[in-house]
Enzyme design. Structure first.
Site, PDB file in Angstrom:
ATOM      1  N   PRO A   1       0.790  -1.226   0.000  1.00  0.00           N
ATOM      2  CA  PRO A   1       0.000   0.000   0.000  1.00  0.00           C
ATOM      3  C   PRO A   1       0.827   1.284   0.000  1.00  0.00           C
ATOM      4  O   PRO A   1       1.892   1.361   0.620  1.00  0.00           O
ATOM      5  CB  PRO A   1      -0.809  -0.100   1.303  1.00  0.00           C
ATOM      6  N   ASN A   2       0.300   2.234  -0.741  1.00  0.00           N
ATOM      7  CA  ASN A   2       0.838   3.600  -0.860  1.00  0.00           C
ATOM      8  C   ASN A   2       2.083   3.685  -1.748  1.00  0.00           C
ATOM      9  O   ASN A   2       2.549   4.785  -2.048  1.00  0.00           O
ATOM     10  CB  ASN A   2       1.136   4.220   0.518  1.00  0.00           C
TER      11      ASN A   2
ATOM     12  N   ARG B   1       5.312  10.665  -2.840  1.00  0.00           N
ATOM     13  CA  ARG B   1       5.073  10.412  -1.419  1.00  0.00           C
ATOM     14  C   ARG B   1       6.341  10.645  -0.596  1.00  0.00           C
ATOM     15  O   ARG B   1       7.350   9.966  -0.817  1.00  0.00           O
ATOM     16  CB  ARG B   1       4.644   8.945  -1.296  1.00  0.00           C
TER      17      ARG B   1
ATOM     18  N   TYR C   1      11.338   8.418   0.811  1.00  0.00           N
ATOM     19  CA  TYR C   1      11.217   7.326  -0.166  1.00  0.00           C
ATOM     20  C   TYR C   1      11.849   7.630  -1.522  1.00  0.00           C
ATOM     21  O   TYR C   1      11.871   6.747  -2.389  1.00  0.00           O
ATOM     22  CB  TYR C   1       9.733   6.958  -0.334  1.00  0.00           C
TER      23      TYR C   1
ATOM     24  N   ASN D   1       8.075  -5.624  -1.341  1.00  0.00           N
ATOM     25  CA  ASN D   1       8.054  -4.553  -0.350  1.00  0.00           C
ATOM     26  C   ASN D   1       6.619  -4.503   0.157  1.00  0.00           C
ATOM     27  O   ASN D   1       5.749  -3.922  -0.490  1.00  0.00           O
ATOM     28  CB  ASN D   1       8.455  -3.215  -0.983  1.00  0.00           C
TER      29      ASN D   1
ATOM     30  N   ALA E   1       3.386  -0.940   4.624  1.00  0.00           N
ATOM     31  CA  ALA E   1       2.896  -0.956   6.018  1.00  0.00           C
ATOM     32  C   ALA E   1       2.464  -2.350   6.462  1.00  0.00           C
ATOM     33  O   ALA E   1       2.481  -2.656   7.658  1.00  0.00           O
ATOM     34  CB  ALA E   1       1.744   0.035   6.173  1.00  0.00           C
TER      35      ALA E   1
ATOM     36  N   GLU F   1      12.940  -9.480   0.888  1.00  0.00           N
ATOM     37  CA  GLU F   1      12.160  -8.357   1.435  1.00  0.00           C
ATOM     38  C   GLU F   1      12.945  -7.068   1.221  1.00  0.00           C
ATOM     39  O   GLU F   1      14.124  -6.998   1.579  1.00  0.00           O
ATOM     40  CB  GLU F   1      11.948  -8.611   2.944  1.00  0.00           C
TER      41      GLU F   1
ATOM     42  N   HIS G   1      12.907  -2.734   1.553  1.00  0.00           N
ATOM     43  CA  HIS G   1      12.311  -1.472   1.991  1.00  0.00           C
ATOM     44  C   HIS G   1      13.181  -0.336   1.507  1.00  0.00           C
ATOM     45  O   HIS G   1      14.420  -0.424   1.578  1.00  0.00           O
ATOM     46  CB  HIS G   1      12.225  -1.399   3.522  1.00  0.00           C
TER      47      HIS G   1
ATOM     48  N   ARG H   1      13.690   4.193  12.116  1.00  0.00           N
ATOM     49  CA  ARG H   1      12.443   4.955  12.164  1.00  0.00           C
ATOM     50  C   ARG H   1      11.630   4.602  13.415  1.00  0.00           C
ATOM     51  O   ARG H   1      12.178   4.069  14.370  1.00  0.00           O
ATOM     52  CB  ARG H   1      11.676   4.719  10.860  1.00  0.00           C
TER      53      ARG H   1
HETATM   54  C1  DQA Z   1       8.439   0.879   3.589  1.00  0.00           C
HETATM   55  C2  DQA Z   1       8.556   1.080   5.107  1.00  0.00           C
HETATM   56  C3  DQA Z   1       7.221   0.869   5.797  1.00  0.00           C
HETATM   57  O1  DQA Z   1       7.353   1.063   7.194  1.00  0.00           O
HETATM   58  C4  DQA Z   1       6.202   1.853   5.280  1.00  0.00           C
HETATM   59  O2  DQA Z   1       4.942   1.605   5.861  1.00  0.00           O
HETATM   60  C5  DQA Z   1       6.111   1.864   3.798  1.00  0.00           C
HETATM   61  C6  DQA Z   1       7.329   1.727   3.002  1.00  0.00           C
HETATM   62  C7  DQA Z   1       9.742   1.238   2.863  1.00  0.00           C
HETATM   63  O3  DQA Z   1       9.853   0.872   1.697  1.00  0.00           O
HETATM   64  O4  DQA Z   1      10.602   1.920   3.417  1.00  0.00           O
HETATM   65  O5  DQA Z   1       5.047   2.077   3.244  1.00  0.00           O
HETATM   66  O6  DQA Z   1       8.166  -0.493   3.343  1.00  0.00           O
END
Ligand code: DQA
Length: 142
Positions: free
Chosen positions: A11-12, A19, A24, A74, A77, A98, A100, A107
């Protein structure tokens, strides 16, 4: 051998580029997929994104009928919440990395816990969009 790789984004991440770019970065998801395909035009690299947990689970299940060799994911959240996504990855038994963009350990505390890290081949975080390239480079060494 032509490897088939499914890159799954949670998501997002459809908003990447717009964003919180200080966290990011400026690359969009399409930029990331393009750079991965540029690095290895011989692989079949498919990218999917969803804001819905159920849809992400369906994408993971689809790997069984699509002969996917590797998943790069990825979970965004859902990293910190989703036992359902974890179970889907355990069910299909496709090796996954995985990724990120941000260093989740630098964080908020709620981001330090991942439901995926202990079952992933490896975890890459904190290198921005380059993390996806690092994951692909690893697969290329196999
Ligand atoms: C994320 C880190 C997560 O905590 C966050 O909710 C994201 C992006 C990252 O790519 O840094 O949406 O996965």
């Amino acid at each position: 051998m032509i490897k088939k790789i499914l890159v799954i984004n949670g998501p997002n991440l459809n908003l990447l580029g717009k964003r919180e770019p200080h966290i990011y970065g400026n690359d969009t998801l399409e930029d990331i997929y393009k750079n991965m395909r540029f690095l290895n035009p011989n692989y079949n690299i498919q990218g999917v994104q969803s804001n819905h947990e159920g849809e992400l689970i369906e994408h993971i299940h689809s790997t069984l009928s699509n002969d996917i060799d590797w998943i790069i994911i990825n979970p965004a959240a859902f990293t910190h919440t989703s036992i359902a996504l974890r179970d889907a990855l355990l069910a299909v038994k496709i090796p996954f990395i995985e990724v990120h963009l941000s260093n989740i350990h630098q964080r908020e505390e709620f981001r330090h816990k991942s439901y995926f890290s202990d079952i992933a081949k490896g975890v890459i975080c904190g290198f921005g969009a380059y993390g996806y390239i690092m994951a692909l480079k690893y697969i290329m060494t196999l």
